[in-house]
Design a protein around this motif. Structure first.
Motif, PDB file in Angstrom:
ATOM      1  N   UNK A  44      58.059  56.481  -6.467  1.00 32.53           N
ATOM      2  CA  UNK A  44      58.610  55.296  -5.783  1.00 32.53           C
ATOM      3  C   UNK A  44      57.824  54.037  -6.142  1.00 32.53           C
ATOM      4  N   UNK A  45      57.481  53.924  -7.418  1.00 24.40           N
ATOM      5  CA  UNK A  45      56.779  52.745  -7.891  1.00 24.40           C
ATOM      6  C   UNK A  45      55.305  52.691  -7.529  1.00 24.40           C
ATOM      7  N   UNK A  46      54.757  53.803  -6.996  1.00 25.56           N
ATOM      8  CA  UNK A  46      53.350  53.831  -6.584  1.00 25.56           C
ATOM      9  C   UNK A  46      52.632  54.957  -7.311  1.00 25.56           C
ATOM     10  N   UNK A  47      51.416  54.698  -7.805  1.00 31.41           N
ATOM     11  CA  UNK A  47      50.630  55.724  -8.492  1.00 31.41           C
ATOM     12  C   UNK A  47      50.248  56.833  -7.510  1.00 31.41           C
ATOM     13  N   UNK A  48      50.331  58.079  -8.000  1.00 30.47           N
ATOM     14  CA  UNK A  48      50.032  59.255  -7.173  1.00 30.47           C
ATOM     15  C   UNK A  48      48.783  59.945  -7.719  1.00 30.47           C
ATOM     16  N   UNK A  49      47.701  59.965  -6.940  1.00 33.83           N
ATOM     17  CA  UNK A  49      46.436  60.571  -7.383  1.00 33.83           C
ATOM     18  C   UNK A  49      45.487  60.702  -6.202  1.00 33.83           C
ATOM     19  N   UNK A  50      44.455  61.536  -6.401  1.00 30.04           N
ATOM     20  CA  UNK A  50      43.339  61.614  -5.444  1.00 30.04           C
ATOM     21  C   UNK A  50      42.155  60.870  -6.047  1.00 30.04           C
ATOM     22  N   UNK A  51      41.417  60.162  -5.177  1.00 29.30           N
ATOM     23  CA  UNK A  51      40.203  59.466  -5.616  1.00 29.30           C
ATOM     24  C   UNK A  51      39.050  59.799  -4.695  1.00 29.30           C
ATOM     25  N   UNK A  52      37.900  60.039  -5.298  1.00 29.12           N
ATOM     26  CA  UNK A  52      36.675  60.263  -4.522  1.00 29.12           C
ATOM     27  C   UNK A  52      36.115  58.935  -4.034  1.00 29.12           C
ATOM     28  N   UNK A  53      35.093  59.022  -3.197  1.00 31.75           N
ATOM     29  CA  UNK A  53      34.289  57.845  -2.879  1.00 31.75           C
ATOM     30  C   UNK A  53      33.509  57.427  -4.123  1.00 31.75           C
ATOM     31  N   UNK A  54      33.104  56.161  -4.168  1.00 29.82           N
ATOM     32  CA  UNK A  54      32.250  55.692  -5.246  1.00 29.82           C
ATOM     33  C   UNK A  54      30.796  56.062  -5.011  1.00 29.82           C
ATOM     34  N   UNK A  55      30.076  56.379  -6.084  1.00 29.06           N
ATOM     35  CA  UNK A  55      28.668  56.754  -6.003  1.00 29.06           C
ATOM     36  C   UNK A  55      27.906  56.072  -7.131  1.00 29.06           C
ATOM     37  N   UNK A  56      26.657  55.755  -6.853  1.00 29.59           N
ATOM     38  CA  UNK A  56      25.805  55.204  -7.905  1.00 29.59           C
ATOM     39  C   UNK A  56      25.134  56.308  -8.719  1.00 29.59           C
ATOM     40  N   UNK A  57      24.986  57.492  -8.103  1.00 32.81           N
ATOM     41  CA  UNK A  57      24.363  58.641  -8.764  1.00 32.81           C
ATOM     42  C   UNK A  57      25.430  59.455  -9.496  1.00 32.81           C
ATOM     43  N   UNK A  58      25.355  59.590 -10.818  1.00 38.33           N
ATOM     44  CA  UNK A  58      26.382  60.332 -11.571  1.00 38.33           C
ATOM     45  C   UNK A  58      26.393  61.830 -11.285  1.00 38.33           C
ATOM     46  N   UNK A  59      25.344  62.353 -10.657  1.00 32.97           N
ATOM     47  CA  UNK A  59      25.245  63.797 -10.425  1.00 32.97           C
ATOM     48  C   UNK A  59      25.832  64.250  -9.087  1.00 32.97           C
ATOM     49  N   UNK A  60      26.349  63.321  -8.281  1.00 30.35           N
ATOM     50  CA  UNK A  60      26.952  63.709  -7.001  1.00 30.35           C
ATOM     51  C   UNK A  60      28.295  64.392  -7.275  1.00 30.35           C
ATOM     52  N   UNK A  61      28.450  65.676  -6.894  1.00 32.30           N
ATOM     53  CA  UNK A  61      29.691  66.402  -7.197  1.00 32.30           C
ATOM     54  C   UNK A  61      30.776  66.108  -6.164  1.00 32.30           C
ATOM     55  N   UNK A  62      31.975  66.573  -6.467  1.00 32.79           N
ATOM     56  CA  UNK A  62      33.100  66.517  -5.538  1.00 32.79           C
ATOM     57  C   UNK A  62      33.815  67.866  -5.561  1.00 32.79           C
ATOM     58  N   UNK A  63      34.508  68.180  -4.486  1.00 27.78           N
ATOM     59  CA  UNK A  63      35.273  69.429  -4.434  1.00 27.78           C
ATOM     60  C   UNK A  63      36.686  69.171  -3.918  1.00 27.78           C
ATOM     61  N   UNK A  64      37.616  69.930  -4.471  1.00 26.79           N
ATOM     62  CA  UNK A  64      39.006  69.954  -4.012  1.00 26.79           C
ATOM     63  C   UNK A  64      39.320  71.399  -3.640  1.00 26.79           C
ATOM     64  N   UNK A  65      39.767  71.619  -2.406  1.00 26.37           N
ATOM     65  CA  UNK A  65      39.976  72.981  -1.912  1.00 26.37           C
ATOM     66  C   UNK A  65      41.446  73.192  -1.571  1.00 26.37           C
TER      67      UNK A  65
END
Length: 366
Positions: A145-166
């Motif tokens: 419907x004209x809108x991008x569909x995606x998940x986004x994490x929070x922003x981090x300054x540390x590149x080693x901070x992981x994320x999980x999708x369950x």
């Protein structure tokens, strides 16, 4: 060599260990079902040594956590067990395990590929909820419907901070072969950056039934995959597991490791995913499990009413013929063929009335 000598049963001339080594060379559950049709001694050897169960354990080590098996009748209740001697009760248990693992082995080898995700459970973080929710990863389209569909994490300054999708899978017992992930490309930002991870890893398990209020871990992980490198490319990237994995408990988690893309607006590192697929096959409704807490062992349940149904439908209607009618005819045909070819069926040991029809699935012989 006389006809009588030709039909001698070689199992009676070999020690138990040698017989087992020969039979364990079989690698198809259908072969064990056929072996039980040869003679009473062969049938006894397969059942007494749990060869169908051992084959399933070789195929899927995750089954080593099973406590016992249960068969459900058409009313959804456990089959009645007759009272008898300890030996007869032990033999009934072995027969039940043989039946259940025979059907399970067939199901494990014949499941049809499908997307096994039922619904999302949650993400470790979300930048803008609900606009950038994990729910968006179930939709294969990039724009809705004209809108991008995606998940986004929070922003981090540390590149080693992981994320999980369950995610929760379509049943509590699934065979998983491949996980596919498409990183999101932000065409609305300068340079159209792609917010991929550096690598991914996958975990499978079941919810934890914990009464400890301080226990933050919600799941027990029974399988953890190797780490796979991810490309910074806007395409559905395929991550095939080294071996098919039996997910018992119906929970799959994707670990996104290593941030590679900064957002120009705030200088922080983000991860974004537009689509996720989990490919494999569901073993339900013929099979289900109950997790025993806190041990993590499980009860494997087989629904006898679902015997004739395919594990995962492929669009073809199955014929409405009872197991007993089909099974009896196929058993008799197999015995006739084996006798005609002189492959060692022992005439004086075969007893057709003794054979339990429920031990045989005619689809094994097709």
């Amino acid at each position: 060599m006389s006809t009588m000598e030709y039909h001698k049963d070689f199992i009676t001339y070999l020690d138990t260990d040698t017989c087992l080594k020969i039979l364990m060379c079989l690698d198809d559950p259908a072969d064990f079902v056929r072996v039980t049709c040869v003679s009473r001694s062969w049938r006894h050897s397969v059942i007494a040594n749990g060869l169908c169960k051992q084959l399933c354990l070789r195929m899927f080590p995750q089954l080593s956590r099973f406590a016992f098996v249960v068969e459900l009748n058409q009313h959804g209740t456990k089959e009645h067990e007759e009272v008898g001697s300890s030996y007869s009760m032990e033999w009934l248990v072995l027969q039940r395990e043989h039946r259940v693992f025979s059907y399970l082995g067939k199901a494990l080898m014949s499941s049809v590929a499908m997307n096994c995700i039922a619904k999302t459970v949650g993400a470790s973080s979300t930048d803008n909820f609900p606009q950038e929710s994990i729910d968006n990863t179930l939709e294969p389209r990039d724009v809705i419907s004209g809108r991008y569909s995606y998940w986004s994490s929070d922003g981090q300054s540390n590149p080693n901070v992981p994320e999980t999708l369950t995610y929760e899978l379509v049943s509590q017992i699934c065979v998983i072969t491949e996980i596919n992930i498409q990183p999101f490309q932000a065409h609305f930002q300068l340079g159209s950056p792609i917010y991929s991870a550096n690598s991914v890893r996958f975990k499978m398990g079941h919810p934890k039934d914990s009464l400890d209020a301080f226990d933050e871990e919600l799941f027990v992980w029974t399988y953890t995959s190797p780490e796979f490198p991810m490309s910074q490319e806007n395409r559905l990237q395929k991550f095939k597991l080294p071996e098919p994995v039996l997910c018992i408990g119906g929970i799959l988690q994707i670990e996104l490791l290593g941030r590679v893309q900064r957002q120009e607006m705030d200088g922080l590192l983000y991860m974004c995913v537009s689509h996720v697929q989990v490919l494999g096959g569901s073993l339900s409704p013929p099979f289900n499990v109950d997790i025993l807490q806190p041990s993590g062992m499980f009860v494997l349940k087989r629904d006898q009413l679902a015997n004739h149904q395919p594990v995962v439908t492929s669009g073809n209607e199955s014929q409405d013929v009872s197991d007993e009618q089909r099974g009896l005819g196929d058993i008799q045909r197999i015995v006739t063929i084996l006798r005609a070819q002189g492959v060692g069926v022992v005439e004086d040991e075969w007893d057709e009335d003794e054979y339990d029809i429920d031990d045989f699935d005619p689809e094994f012989a097709l």
